[in-house]
Design an enzyme around this catalytic site. Structure first.
Site, PDB file in Angstrom:
ATOM      1  N   LEU A  14       0.851  -1.192   0.000  1.00 26.31           N
ATOM      2  CA  LEU A  14       0.000   0.000   0.000  1.00 26.31           C
ATOM      3  C   LEU A  14       0.886   1.241   0.000  1.00 26.31           C
ATOM      4  CD1 LEU A  14      -2.822  -1.073   2.488  1.00 26.31           C
ATOM      5  CD2 LEU A  14      -2.573  -1.522   0.032  1.00 26.31           C
ATOM      6  N   ARG A  21       1.371  15.486   5.939  1.00 25.69           N
ATOM      7  CA  ARG A  21       2.161  16.013   7.053  1.00 25.69           C
ATOM      8  C   ARG A  21       3.642  16.142   6.716  1.00 25.69           C
ATOM      9  NH1 ARG A  21       0.417  12.441  12.103  1.00 25.69           N
ATOM     10  NH2 ARG A  21      -0.474  11.052  10.511  1.00 25.69           N
ATOM     11  N   LYS A  28       5.133  10.793  -0.144  1.00 24.25           N
ATOM     12  CA  LYS A  28       5.778  10.387   1.100  1.00 24.25           C
ATOM     13  C   LYS A  28       6.691   9.184   0.929  1.00 24.25           C
ATOM     14  CE  LYS A  28       3.256   8.284   4.247  1.00 24.25           C
ATOM     15  NZ  LYS A  28       2.361   8.026   5.403  1.00 24.25           N
ATOM     16  N   ASN A 234       5.258   9.664   8.978  1.00 19.66           N
ATOM     17  CA  ASN A 234       4.191  10.596   8.617  1.00 19.66           C
ATOM     18  C   ASN A 234       4.673  12.031   8.524  1.00 19.66           C
ATOM     19  OD1 ASN A 234       1.750   8.837   8.541  1.00 19.66           O
ATOM     20  ND2 ASN A 234       2.342   8.431  10.662  1.00 19.66           N
TER      21      ASN A 234
END
Length: 353
Positions: A14, A21, A28, A234
């Site tokens: 995934l 953030r 990311k 994150n």
């Protein structure tokens, strides 16, 4: 590792999260730690399991993520999640790529790069005809914010409760959910359509599979790992913590393999750095990606090396910089403030300053 692989293994990664953030234009999972993307670390961890199929789930506009995949795992397929509707929806987008697959499906996350091959192998092995699903959990020093693993008297998982949906009693549980699961493919596609979004975030949680499996009287096993191994990223603070964890791992490994580090905490490695024996590294040395170092090499303080090959017996530094394409022959001396790029220095040569 043998049992799960013999009954065939497929892996779903995934990688569709936006990572808002991170406050970055870069997705990311493409941020780097130890010279490798977060996604790359995860793909390299699952590669030794030799999955018969691998599907990486990406979001809209994440072409760069799709382009990163074959750099680490050739033959992996890409599935597109049109909307961010939760982890169960993300796994559902992989169904077409797994059509006809009869074995175990292992679901991992591209933003948890510290996961080890041995851990995902143990999770996959836990799936058997008697126990068609397994979850990876850990004992949390502070469980706040994590999903809790609910077990029955026999130790089987009966539910995974997200923090916002947990009761006060359930929030006291310190056995937490990593998010990684392994499940029989037939059971996965049978139960997945039954997952709803009646929760605090109105998302379709993959974690609901555990409760649905338990209600169907199918055993759900627990595999445990250290909390640090499933740490996610994150924001930039967590990315720095992941970098520190990788560097601690590599420093220990290389010293145990025969590399002398005069000041270990000041030396930084990339995930693909390679060393021979009896290498000595002085303080404040940085290894970028693509470095191979032979036996009996000395690398002196404040040197920076990337994309270079250093043959046996060479001496590099201090304050040297080797850039991509540098080939340093056996017994070569590269002195202070010397920079080498796209050049081959023949055996025994001296470039002192």
């Amino acid at each position: 590792m043998t049992r799960a692989i013999m009954r065939q293994l497929a892996i779903v990664v995934l990688a569709a999260g936006k990572g808002t953030r991170m406050r970055s234009a870069l997705p990311k999972v493409l941020h780097r730690a130890a010279g490798r993307s977060l996604l790359g670390h995860v793909l390299e961890a699952v590669k030794p399991l030799k999955p018969s199929r691998t599907v990486v789930v990406v979001g809209l506009g994440m072409e760069a993520v799709a382009e990163e995949v074959p750099r680490h795992l050739a033959g992996a397929r890409i599935a597109l999640q049109q909307q961010q509707r939760g982890t169960a929806d993300a796994v559902a987008t992989a169904k077409a790529a797994l059509a006809g697959f009869p074995g175990t499906v292992l679901v991992v996350y591209a933003d948890a790069p510290l996961i080890r091959t041995e851990t995902v192998a143990a999770l996959a092995e836990a799936v058997t005809p008697r126990t068609p699903m397994a979850v990876l959990g850990f004992k949390a020093a502070d469980p706040a914010g994590y999903g809790r693993l609910i077990r029955n008297a026999k130790g089987h998982i009966t539910a995974i409760r997200e923090e916002l949906d947990a009761s006060p009693r359930e929030r006291k549980i310190d056995l937490c959910n990593s998010g990684l699961i392994a499940i029989d493919a037939t059971l996965l596609w049978t139960l997945l359509p039954n997952i709803g979004n009646a929760n605090a975030k109105k998302e379709f949680y993959l974690t609901d599979l555990a409760g649905l499996a338990a209600k169907a009287k199918r055993h759900v096993a627990l595999v445990e790992c250290p909390e640090a191994e499933v740490a996610g990223v994150n924001d930039r603070v967590q990315l720095a913590a992941i970098e520190a964890a990788f560097q601690a791992r590599y420093r220990r490994r290389f010293m145990l393999e025969g590399v002398t580090l005069a000041a270990p905490e000041t030396v930084f490695f990339s995930a693909d750095t390679k060393f021979g024996r009896d290498v000595v590294i002085e303080p404040h040395v940085v290894f970028g990606p693509g470095v191979s170092v032979g036996d009996d090499v000395s690398i002196l303080a404040f040197s920076h090396i990337e994309g270079a090959m250093i043959a046996a017996g060479a001496r590099v530094g201090p304050y040297a910089r080797l850039r991509p394409g540098a080939e340093i022959g056996a017994g070569v001396h590269i002195g202070n403030f010397v920079e080498v790029k796209q050049a081959k220095i023949g055996a025994g040569a001296k470039v002192n300053h």
